[in-house]
Each structure stands twice: as structure tokens, then as C-alpha cells.
Design an enzyme around this catalytic site. Structure first.
Site, PDB file in Angstrom:
ATOM      1  N   ASP A  82      52.027  39.800 -71.840  1.00  0.00           N
ATOM      2  CA  ASP A  82      51.814  41.315 -72.480  1.00  0.00           C
ATOM      3  C   ASP A  82      53.368  41.951 -72.952  1.00  0.00           C
ATOM      4  O   ASP A  82      54.367  41.572 -72.126  1.00  0.00           O
ATOM      5  CB  ASP A  82      51.206  42.250 -71.415  1.00  0.00           C
ATOM      6  N   GLY A 207      45.282  52.408 -70.899  1.00  0.00           N
ATOM      7  CA  GLY A 207      44.013  52.577 -70.790  1.00  0.00           C
ATOM      8  C   GLY A 207      43.728  53.580 -69.538  1.00  0.00           C
ATOM      9  O   GLY A 207      42.909  54.376 -69.492  1.00  0.00           O
ATOM     10  N   THR A 230      48.598  50.749 -64.862  1.00  0.00           N
ATOM     11  CA  THR A 230      48.880  51.868 -63.933  1.00  0.00           C
ATOM     12  C   THR A 230      47.957  52.039 -62.674  1.00  0.00           C
ATOM     13  O   THR A 230      48.150  52.155 -61.720  1.00  0.00           O
ATOM     14  CB  THR A 230      49.173  53.188 -64.631  1.00  0.00           C
TER      15      THR A 230
HETATM   16  P1  13P Z   1      48.333  51.654 -68.239  1.00  0.00           P
HETATM   17  O1  13P Z   1      49.608  51.540 -67.489  1.00  0.00           O
HETATM   18  O2  13P Z   1      48.465  53.194 -68.988  1.00  0.00           O
HETATM   19  O3  13P Z   1      46.968  51.297 -67.925  1.00  0.00           O
HETATM   20  O4  13P Z   1      48.479  50.937 -69.856  1.00  0.00           O
HETATM   21  C1  13P Z   1      48.472  49.216 -69.635  1.00  0.00           C
HETATM   22  C2  13P Z   1      48.981  48.665 -70.815  1.00  0.00           C
HETATM   23  O5  13P Z   1      48.679  49.301 -71.972  1.00  0.00           O
HETATM   24  C3  13P Z   1      49.471  47.364 -70.488  1.00  0.00           C
HETATM   25  O6  13P Z   1      49.925  46.960 -71.842  1.00  0.00           O
END
Ligand code: 13P
Length: 288
Positions: A82, A207, A230
Site C-alpha cells: 500500500d 475507510g 486505523t
Molecule cells: P484508515 O486508516 O482511515 O482506515 O485508512 C486506511 C487506508 O486507506 C490505507 O491505505
């Protein structure tokens, strides 16, 4: 089973009117918790790790654990890098066996983002790996540092998809990594415009903190992959704090169970694969 390819996972999810949950992991407890959630709901998932997190958990250690868990899983599991900004790290992930990578050129001018993404496409091709890229800018970095959010221009998305041929496109629509200060103001109008003009499967970052209704609306507008980081990190921190007095192994078990619970709740919200359990509530919700 072989590690699943994101291209196939997203195509199947799109055909079934759901989105694949992509969970950012940083420990064995998170890896196993997410895989167990996917197995419990008999629904494919993606295990992912952001480049910025590899300082703590090196790719060749964490990545191999992710691949091993994916191979042993009873459902298809993809393994994804990612927010990569370095071509060297992309190359390492591909060599290690990751089946998809996200190149994040969102901080660059659009033309440079496209050029770099094309280079990542060239690197990924011999491996058959899928490539995700980002247009516009998702608020805050994956590591929670401030960074300006900028909604994607639908015309830029059309040009980007046509010129790069990426397998998945993350569109910034007011979403942000980390914890939203208030209710997130998501520009579904922009998403609808992109969906009308771009056939590439779309990805939602940030998300955590978005509710099931909003997820369902966005899946109806072309979102095929939803990233969660998160929520998983917070659940692990809370479980560790609450169970620290019970000794290391009880604490680790609590982290694994918390990971499974968070992943399971999100997979259920994104839609479970149709199967022998007969449950596919999400399809009914989307087609209303
Ligand atoms: P969050 O940390 O808001 O869930 O986002 C995750 C994300 O988009 C990782 O690329």
C-alpha cells in the site's frame, strides 16, 4: 491455495455487488485475525502493508508472513503493498511474491504521477501483479501525518485510467486516513461522475469511521476495494492495554480476537460472497 490476485478479486466483487476489504496489518495477530474473519464469512480479503510501516516490520519478514497466511487460508487472500512511493520497494514486494502494489504519486503533478505509474506497470507485468494508483489526494498520510486533501478531478481520472491502464484507481473524494474529526464529508457526486466515465475498479482509502450506509452507497458507485487501517490498529492498542496485566500470551490472544472482530464487522458491511451460508444481505441492499 495460491495467493489471490487483486485483479480477479475486484472483478469478482464487482460482479457480486460488494467490495473487497483490504486490511493494513503490522503483526501476526492482525494477519491471523483478518484471515480468520475472511474464513468465518467465506469471503475473500486483501492483506496489505504500507511502505511507511516497513521501518518497524521489514517486508521480507512481515511480507512473508502475510504470504504464508494467504497460502494457508481457506478463502482467496491477496497480498498488497500500500502507498508505495519508491520503485525499489515496489520491486522488493514483487520479488517477495506480493500479488499487487499501489503506487502513490498523489503528491506529484498529474503528468509525473502517470509516468511513474506507467513505470510501476512495467515492473509489475512480468509478475502478473496488479497495480493500483491514486488520483487527487486522500487527506492525511497512512501514518497519520497531516497532508492536504484534494478531491480528484473526474477528467483527470479518465485520462489517468486511459493512459496508464491501471487495474484499480483510488479516487480522493474528501476521504482521509486516520480518525475523522466529525462526520466525513464525502463527495459522492464526484464519485458518481468518475464511475460514469471510468470502467476501472475504484478504491476507497480512509475507510475507518465511515458507516455501513455510506459504504453501500459508494459500492453502488463503483467502489470495489475499501481500505481499513486505523480501526484495526486502535482495536489492537485497546486490547493490548486492557489485557496487559494478564500476561503476554493472553494479551496477544486478545489482539488476535480484536483483529478478527474488526475485520469481520467491516467485511460484513462491504458484502459477503454468496455461498453455502446463503447470506448475501449486501446484494439486496444494493439492488433496492
Ligand atoms: P484508515 O486508516 O482511515 O482506515 O485508512 C486506511 C487506508 O486507506 C490505507 O491505505
Amino acid at each position: 491455495m495460491p495467493v489471490a490476485n487483486m485483479r480477479a478479486l475486484l472483478a469478482q466483487a464487482r460482479a457480486q455487488g460488494r467490495a473487497v476489504g483490504a486490511f493494513s496489518v503490522s503483526s501476526l495477530e492482525m494477519i491471523l485475525g483478518v484471515v480468520r474473519a475472511a474464513e468465518a464469512l467465506r469471503t475473500p480479503v486483501i492483506l496489505q502493508v504500507a511502505q511507511v510501516r516497513l521501518g518497524l516490520m521489514p517486508l521480507r519478514v512481515l511480507g512473508r508472513a502475510m504470504l504464508s497466511a494467504a497460502q494457508d487460508a481457506a478463502v482467496p487472500v491477496g497480498v498488497h503493498l500500500d502507498h508505495a512511493t519508491s520503485l525499489d520497494v515496489v520491486a522488493q514486494a514483487l520479488d517477495t511474491g506480493f500479488t499487487s502494489v499501489m503506487y502513490d504519486g498523489s503528491a506529484l503533478p498529474l503528468a509525473q504521477n502517470m509516468l511513474n505509474t506507467q513505470e510501476v506497470m512495467r515492473l509489475a507485468r512480468p509478475y502478473g501483479a496488479a497495480v493500483e494508483a491514486e488520483v487527487g489526494r486522500v487527506g492525511r498520510t497512512e501514518a497519520g501525518e497531516p497532508s492536504p486533501a484534494e478531491c480528484a478531478d473526474p477528467g483527470d481520472c479518465v485520462a489517468f485510467a486511459a493512459q496508464t491502464g491501471v487495474d484499480a484507481l483510488a479516487v480522493a473524494i474528501g476521504n482521509a486516513h486516520g480518525v475523522y474529526a466529525g462526520a466525513p464529508h464525502l463527495r459522492l457526486d464526484i464519485l458518481a461522475q468518475v464511475h460514469a466515465r471510468v470502467d476501472t475498479p475504484l478504491v476507497l482509502h480512509g475507510g475507518t469511521g465511515i458507516g455501513p450506509e455510506a459504504f453501500r452507497s459508494m459500492i453502488g458507485l463503483g467502489i470495489c476495494k475499501i481500505n481499513i487501517a486505523t480501526a484495526l490498529f486502535q482495536a489492537n492498542a485497546s486490547a493490548a492495554l486492557a489485557n496487559a496485566g494478564r500476561g503476554y500470551f493472553e494479551m496477544a490472544r486478545a489482539c488476535l480476537e480484536a483483529s478478527q472482530q474488526v475485520a469481520q464487522e467491516h467485511i460484513a458491511a462491504f458484502g459477503v460472497a454468496p455461498g453455502e451460508k446463503g447470506g448475501f444481505p449486501h446484494e439486496r441492499a444494493v439492488s433496492r
